[in-house]
Design a protein around this motif. Structure first.
Motif, PDB file in Angstrom:
ATOM      1  N   ASP A   1      -4.139   6.082   6.630  1.00  0.00           N
ATOM      2  CA  ASP A   1      -4.189   5.828   5.194  1.00  0.00           C
ATOM      3  C   ASP A   1      -5.377   4.872   4.955  1.00  0.00           C
ATOM      4  OD1 ASP A   1      -3.110   5.406   2.450  1.00  0.00           O
ATOM      5  OD2 ASP A   1      -2.690   3.405   3.232  1.00  0.00           O
TER       6      ASP A   1
ATOM      7  N   ASP B   1      -6.119   2.597   1.643  1.00  0.00           N
ATOM      8  CA  ASP B   1      -5.864   1.336   0.936  1.00  0.00           C
ATOM      9  C   ASP B   1      -4.778   0.516   1.620  1.00  0.00           C
ATOM     10  OD1 ASP B   1      -7.665   1.713  -1.311  1.00  0.00           O
ATOM     11  OD2 ASP B   1      -6.303   3.282  -1.979  1.00  0.00           O
TER      12      ASP B   1
ATOM     13  N   HIS C   1      -8.751   3.240  -6.663  1.00  0.00           N
ATOM     14  CA  HIS C   1      -8.587   3.439  -8.110  1.00  0.00           C
ATOM     15  C   HIS C   1      -8.868   2.160  -8.881  1.00  0.00           C
ATOM     16  CE1 HIS C   1      -7.123   7.451  -8.946  1.00  0.00           C
ATOM     17  NE2 HIS C   1      -6.382   7.409  -7.852  1.00  0.00           N
TER      18      HIS C   1
ATOM     19  N   TYR D   1      -1.454   3.077 -15.521  1.00  0.00           N
ATOM     20  CA  TYR D   1      -0.963   2.371 -14.326  1.00  0.00           C
ATOM     21  C   TYR D   1       0.297   1.574 -14.685  1.00  0.00           C
ATOM     22  CZ  TYR D   1      -0.803  -0.724 -10.294  1.00  0.00           C
ATOM     23  OH  TYR D   1      -0.392  -1.409  -9.184  1.00  0.00           O
TER      24      TYR D   1
ATOM     25  N   GLU E   1       6.511   4.989  -9.829  1.00  0.00           N
ATOM     26  CA  GLU E   1       6.124   5.316  -8.441  1.00  0.00           C
ATOM     27  C   GLU E   1       7.007   4.567  -7.436  1.00  0.00           C
ATOM     28  OE1 GLU E   1       2.191   3.886  -7.386  1.00  0.00           O
ATOM     29  OE2 GLU E   1       2.348   4.660  -5.344  1.00  0.00           O
TER      30      GLU E   1
ATOM     31  N   TRP F   1       0.583  11.690 -13.777  1.00  0.00           N
ATOM     32  CA  TRP F   1      -0.262  10.478 -13.744  1.00  0.00           C
ATOM     33  C   TRP F   1      -1.659  10.805 -13.207  1.00  0.00           C
ATOM     34  CZ3 TRP F   1       0.899   5.670 -10.107  1.00  0.00           C
ATOM     35  CH2 TRP F   1      -0.021   4.661 -10.396  1.00  0.00           C
ATOM     36  N   TRP F   2      -1.688  11.496 -12.064  1.00  0.00           N
ATOM     37  CA  TRP F   2      -2.997  11.807 -11.447  1.00  0.00           C
ATOM     38  C   TRP F   2      -3.828  12.702 -12.380  1.00  0.00           C
ATOM     39  CZ3 TRP F   2      -0.253   8.914  -8.285  1.00  0.00           C
ATOM     40  CH2 TRP F   2      -0.861   8.314  -7.196  1.00  0.00           C
TER      41      TRP F   2
ATOM     42  N   THR G   1      -5.154  10.536 -15.272  1.00  0.00           N
ATOM     43  CA  THR G   1      -6.213   9.617 -14.822  1.00  0.00           C
ATOM     44  C   THR G   1      -7.511  10.374 -14.560  1.00  0.00           C
ATOM     45  OG1 THR G   1      -4.722   8.003 -13.863  1.00  0.00           O
ATOM     46  CG2 THR G   1      -6.915   8.044 -12.951  1.00  0.00           C
TER      47      THR G   1
ATOM     48  N   SER H   1      -5.990   9.917   1.804  1.00  0.00           N
ATOM     49  CA  SER H   1      -5.701   9.002   0.695  1.00  0.00           C
ATOM     50  C   SER H   1      -5.417   9.742  -0.600  1.00  0.00           C
ATOM     51  CB  SER H   1      -6.898   8.067   0.492  1.00  0.00           C
ATOM     52  OG  SER H   1      -6.746   7.340  -0.699  1.00  0.00           O
ATOM     53  N   ALA H   2      -4.481   9.207  -1.364  1.00  0.00           N
ATOM     54  CA  ALA H   2      -4.223   9.733  -2.707  1.00  0.00           C
ATOM     55  C   ALA H   2      -5.170   9.094  -3.716  1.00  0.00           C
ATOM     56  CB  ALA H   2      -2.770   9.466  -3.085  1.00  0.00           C
ATOM     57  N   GLY H   3      -6.125   8.332  -3.215  1.00  0.00           N
ATOM     58  CA  GLY H   3      -7.128   7.700  -4.085  1.00  0.00           C
ATOM     59  C   GLY H   3      -8.279   8.651  -4.366  1.00  0.00           C
TER      60      GLY H   3
ATOM     61  N   VAL I   1       0.646  10.493  -4.314  1.00  0.00           N
ATOM     62  CA  VAL I   1       1.439   9.796  -3.277  1.00  0.00           C
ATOM     63  C   VAL I   1       2.555  10.641  -2.677  1.00  0.00           C
ATOM     64  CG1 VAL I   1       1.137   7.316  -3.562  1.00  0.00           C
ATOM     65  CG2 VAL I   1       2.523   8.569  -5.215  1.00  0.00           C
TER      66      VAL I   1
ATOM     67  N   LYS J   1       1.099  13.660  -0.038  1.00  0.00           N
ATOM     68  CA  LYS J   1       0.372  13.283   1.192  1.00  0.00           C
ATOM     69  C   LYS J   1       1.145  13.766   2.410  1.00  0.00           C
ATOM     70  CE  LYS J   1      -1.600   9.156   1.907  1.00  0.00           C
ATOM     71  NZ  LYS J   1      -1.825   7.704   1.852  1.00  0.00           N
TER      72      LYS J   1
HETATM   73  P1  TMP Z   1      -2.706   5.681  -1.330  1.00  0.00           P
HETATM   74  O1  TMP Z   1      -3.879   4.730  -1.371  1.00  0.00           O
HETATM   75  O2  TMP Z   1      -1.536   5.120  -0.583  1.00  0.00           O
HETATM   76  O3  TMP Z   1      -3.054   7.039  -0.847  1.00  0.00           O
HETATM   77  O4  TMP Z   1      -2.202   5.833  -2.850  1.00  0.00           O
HETATM   78  C1  TMP Z   1      -2.989   5.734  -3.958  1.00  0.00           C
HETATM   79  C2  TMP Z   1      -2.508   4.642  -4.877  1.00  0.00           C
HETATM   80  O5  TMP Z   1      -3.309   4.675  -6.068  1.00  0.00           O
HETATM   81  C3  TMP Z   1      -1.065   4.787  -5.379  1.00  0.00           C
HETATM   82  O6  TMP Z   1      -0.285   3.711  -4.909  1.00  0.00           O
HETATM   83  C4  TMP Z   1      -1.143   4.711  -6.874  1.00  0.00           C
HETATM   84  C5  TMP Z   1      -2.541   4.214  -7.153  1.00  0.00           C
HETATM   85  N1  TMP Z   1      -3.145   4.691  -8.401  1.00  0.00           N
HETATM   86  C6  TMP Z   1      -3.810   3.767  -9.187  1.00  0.00           C
HETATM   87  O7  TMP Z   1      -3.857   2.575  -8.878  1.00  0.00           O
HETATM   88  N2  TMP Z   1      -4.395   4.194 -10.340  1.00  0.00           N
HETATM   89  C7  TMP Z   1      -4.352   5.514 -10.741  1.00  0.00           C
HETATM   90  O8  TMP Z   1      -4.901   5.863 -11.796  1.00  0.00           O
HETATM   91  C8  TMP Z   1      -3.664   6.455  -9.909  1.00  0.00           C
HETATM   92  C9  TMP Z   1      -3.603   7.895 -10.302  1.00  0.00           C
HETATM   93  C10 TMP Z   1      -3.087   5.990  -8.743  1.00  0.00           C
END
Ligand code: TMP
Length: 308
Positions: free
Chosen positions: A49, A51, A68, A86, A93, A110-111, A114, A161-163, A208, A211
C-alpha cells in the motif's frame, strides 16, 4: 527505540516483542521465512500500500498527507468541494456498522464525484507538480534501501493504492533521485489533453473496497480496444508465477491486496500507526508482523534480508 537495535542485518527473534514490533505467531513466521528463502527471489513479489505504509503517518507532529489530501487544484472552490465530500464520506468509510455492499456503493459514489470534480475544476499536470513539492509527505526511513534491494534481486514491487497514480509517480520522481525499473503502480490514472488539462480517468476505478480484487487484473483495463494504452513496467503474466508474497499495509483491509493471486506463502507486515491499544490484538492476529509507532522501514528491510 528497540527497533533501531534490530536494524543491523539481522531480523533476529530478539526483535520480536520489542516495543515497536509484535509477532503473533513466531513459529508460523519462522516457517514462512524458511519457505520463501528456499524458493528463492525469482518466486517472490512485494505488494505494498502507499499512504501511511511507504509514507510516514506523522510528520513533525502532524498527519502526513495522502495522495488525495495533498492535491491543490489551483481552484480553491473545487478544493473546498472535494474537502466537503471527504467530510461526508470519510466517516462512512470508517463506520463499522455499514454493511459492505452498501459501503461499496458509497465508496464508488465518493470516488466518482471526486474524480469528476478534478476534471470539472480544471486540474493541470503543473498543479500536481506544485502540490507534491508543497506536500507534507515523506517516505519512511529505509524505503529507498528497500527499493534498491528489490531492484538488485529483480523482485517486483507493486504499489497498490486507491489514491491517484499520477501523484504517486510524481512523489517518486521528486523524492527519489532515479526511477526503479521493478516498480509498478496500480492506482487511479489520469488522462491529460494536449494542453496538459485533466480530461478523464482511465481503467477501472480503484477504491478502498475493491483493492481486494486481483491487482494485476486492474492493470489490464489500461489496454483498450485500439491497442496498448499504457504498457505496464512489469510483465504481469510473469508476476502471477511469483507465488510468494511479502505484503505491506496499514489497514487490515490491505491484506486483500493479494486476493486473486493463488499464493503459496505470504508474509504480511502491518504498520499500526494509530489507536494502538484498541487495534493491536486484531492487527497481531491478522498480520504476521506488526510494526508500531510509525516505525521506519528498516524492520521490513531486515526481514527481506532473511527472505532473499
Ligand atoms: P489507500 O491510500 O489506502 O489506498 O486509500 C485511499 C484513501 O484516500 C482512502 O482512505 C480515502 C482517501 N480519499 C481522500 O482522502 N479523498 C478523496 O477524495 C477520496 C476519493 C479518497
Amino acid at each position: 527505540t528497540r527497533v533501531a537495535v534490530c536494524s543491523g542485518r539481522q531480523f533476529s527473534m530478539d526483535c520480536i516483542g520489542s516495543e515497536n514490533m509484535v509477532v503473533g505467531d513466531i513459529l508460523s513466521l519462522q516457517s514462512k521465512i524458511a519457505a520463501i528463502r528456499a524458493a528463492g527471489p525469482s518466486k517472490l513479489q512485494v505488494i505494498a500500500d502507499f499512504d501511511a505504509t511507504l509514507t510516514k503517518y506523522n510528520i513533525n507532529g502532524q498527519r502526513g498527507q495522502t495522495s488525495h489530501a495533498l492535491l491543490q487544484q489551483g481552484n480553491p472552490e473545487y478544493d473546498l468541494k472535494r474537502q466537503k465530500l471527504y467530510d461526508n464520506y470519510h466517516p462512512l468509510e470508517i463506520c463499522p456498522a455499514i454493511p459492505v455492499e452498501e459501503k461499496t456503493k458509497l465508496m464508488e459514489e465518493w470516488w466518482e464525484k471526486t474524480h469528476a470534480l478534478l476534471v470539472e475544476g480544471g486540474l493541470t499536470f503543473n498543479d500536481i507538480r506544485k502540490s507534491v513539492a508543497n506536500a507534507r509527505m515523506a517516505f519512511r526511513d529505509g524505503v529507498i534501501e528497500l527499493f534498491q534491494i528489490l531492484e538488485k534481486k529483480n523482485v517486483p514491487l507493486l504499489i497498490f493504492s486507491a489514491g491517484l497514480a499520477d501523484i504517486i509517480e510524481e512523489v517518486l520522481r521528486q523524492k527519489i533521485q532515479r526511477p526503479f525499473k521493478n516498480i509498478e503502480i496500480v492506482s487511479n490514472r489520469m488522462v491529460f489533453d494536449n494542453q496538459g488539462n485533466l480530461s478523464s480517468f482511465k481503467g477501472k476505478t480503484i477504491h478502498v473496497l475493491n483493492k481486494n480484487e486481483h491487482a494485476l487484473d486492474m492493470v489490464a483495463p489500461l489496454h483498450d480496444e485500439m491497442g496498448v494504452v499504457d504498457e505496464p513496467v512489469i510483465d504481469y503474466v510473469a508476476m502471477k508465477r511469483r507465488t510468494n508474497v511479502l505484503l505491506l499495509g496499514d489497514h487490515i483491509g490491505d491484506l486483500g491486496m493479494s486476493d486473486g493471486l493463488s499464493y503459496e506463502t505470504r508474509i504480511s507486515v502491518g504498520f499500526l500507526n494509530d489507536k494502538i491499544n484498541e487495534s493491536l490484538e486484531s492487527y497481531s492476529k491478522a498480520f504476521d508482523v506488526v510494526l508500531l509507532n510509525d516505525a521506519p522501514m528498516s524492520g521490513v528491510v531486515d526481514l527481506l534480508y532473511q527472505l532473499i
